[in-house]
Design a protein around this motif. Structure first.
Motif, short mmCIF file in Angstrom:
data_model
loop_
_atom_site.label_atom_id
_atom_site.label_comp_id
_atom_site.label_asym_id
_atom_site.label_seq_id
_atom_site.Cartn_x
_atom_site.Cartn_y
_atom_site.Cartn_z
N ASP A 155 -30.16 -44.11 43.24
CA ASP A 155 -31.40 -44.65 42.68
C ASP A 155 -31.57 -46.12 43.02
OD1 ASP A 155 -32.04 -42.21 41.62
OD2 ASP A 155 -31.47 -42.70 39.56
N TYR A 158 -34.89 -47.74 44.51
CA TYR A 158 -35.66 -48.84 43.92
C TYR A 158 -36.03 -49.85 45.01
CZ TYR A 158 -33.51 -47.19 39.52
OH TYR A 158 -33.06 -46.45 38.47
N ASP A 190 -30.51 -40.36 38.62
CA ASP A 190 -31.33 -40.44 37.41
C ASP A 190 -30.77 -41.47 36.44
OD1 ASP A 190 -33.63 -39.89 35.98
OD2 ASP A 190 -32.67 -38.33 34.77
N SER A 242 -34.88 -45.09 36.25
CA SER A 242 -35.61 -44.19 37.14
C SER A 242 -36.85 -43.61 36.48
CB SER A 242 -34.69 -43.07 37.63
OG SER A 242 -33.65 -43.60 38.41
N THR A 254 -35.86 -37.87 41.39
CA THR A 254 -34.44 -38.09 41.66
C THR A 254 -33.64 -36.86 41.31
OG1 THR A 254 -32.59 -39.63 41.25
CG2 THR A 254 -33.97 -39.06 39.37
#
Length: 340
Positions: free
Chosen positions: A249, A253, A277, A281, A288
């Motif tokens: 994640d 991002y 996750d 998120s 995800t």
């Protein structure tokens, strides 16, 4: 002044060894002598040293946890979950952060946890035969998190299948130029996600009849900045991807941030999917793969403690456990909402 075991022995008129046996409840102490020792200990408010009790029992009530890094979300979750489970069972956690190639070699050469732990947990490390042999030579129960090996307890997810489900989702939406932002498969720390998630990505492409393009695979090193830099490179290509699968994640991002700065609409111009996750998120509306990190850590820690205690439950459980993952669909791959 804190009373010592010598003070108790003097007050009761017995030897230090007799005090130790009496306080530990061993059977070879006469009832009258035991009563004198207990009375003396109570009068002096004596509290036995836990370290002395551990030495006497041959147990350390400590479990070693070996991690390649401590400053990443996954390993922080593992450490917190394992420490909490151990503390509730009356055990301490002894953490070994390998950190780099030299730290890893030094650890397995020296094995500093020798005689200091009752069991060992190893998190998300691809171990070679020498390292497995070093763990076996400890003659202590070993639990593996993230990998599986015959003869060892383990808890993991199927990273390959989970990554494949993520890429299958993108293919199902019509994407054909799907980029991968991942970890370094040649990293000397050799932890498992970069290897397995890349394999899942490539498997999904092959099954769909799509040729893997090495130019669409970029390292993000499991950081936000790494993900942003990788996305910047990918989006600047003359034939940029229409979708990105990030192996974590954090890297997703970074990719989302870079897409926003490039003026792209999510997911119309670029779909992005992550893995883990993490708590942010949902806020980022990131699609995800949810993996149960805490459940994995709790499962293998609980079974390791049972094995240390030699309970019947430890003998009846499957040593290798694979926990399920879940593809969580959000606006970064579906709908018109911009998650940024």
């Amino acid at each position: 002044m804190v009373a010592s075991i010598e003070d108790v022995a003097r007050r009761a008129g017995v030897s230090i060894a007799t005090v130790s046996r009496a306080l530990r409840g061993l059977p070879d102490v006469a009832t009258g002598t035991r009563d004198r020792v207990l009375t003396a200990a109570a009068d002096l408010n004596y509290v036995a040293s836990p370290f002395a009790a551990r030495l006497a029992s041959g147990r350390t009530t400590t479990v070693g946890l070996v991690v390649p890094f401590v400053n990443r979300w996954f390993f922080a979750e593992v450490i917190d979950t394992a420490e909490t489970a151990l503390r509730r069972a009356g055990f301490d956690l002894l953490l070994y952060n390998l950190g780099d190639r030299e730290g890893r070699h030094r650890f397995f050469d020296v094995m500093p946890m020798r005689k200091r732990v009752d069991g060992v947990l190893v998190a998300s490390l691809v171990l070679d035969d020498f390292e497995f042999d070093a763990l076996t030579a400890l003659n202590r129960p070993v639990g593996l998190l993230g990998i599986e090996r015959e003869g060892f307890l383990s808890a993991r997810i199927d990273d390959i299948a989970a990554a494949r489900s993520a890429v299958d989702h993108l293919i199902g939406q019509g994407h054909q130029r799907i980029a991968l932002i991942g970890g370094d498969t040649d990293d000397p720390m050799r932890f498992t996600p970069p290897l397995h998630r890349r394999d899942g990505y490539r498997d999904a492409l092959e099954a769909a009849g799509l040729e893997a393009d090495p130019a669409l695979e970029r390292l993000g090193f499991f950081t936000v900045e790494g993900g942003a830099e990788a996305a910047r490179y990918l989006l600047a290509r003359p034939d940029p991807p229409t979708a990105i699968f990030a192996e974590s994640d954090e890297m997703a991002y970074g990719a989302l941030r870079e897409a926003r700065r490039s003026g792209l609409r999510i997911p119309d111009d670029l779909a992005v999917i992550g893995f883990d996750d993490q708590p942010l998120s949902e806020l980022m509306d990131l699609t995800t793969v949810r993996q149960p990190v805490a459940d994995q850590a709790l499962d293998v820690t609980t079974r390791l403690l049972a094995l240390i205690s030699e309970t019947e439950d430890a003998l009846n459980r499957d040593p290798a456990v694979v926990l399920p993952t879940e593809l969580v669909l959000r606006a970064s791959t579906e709908g018109d909402a911009d998650p940024l």
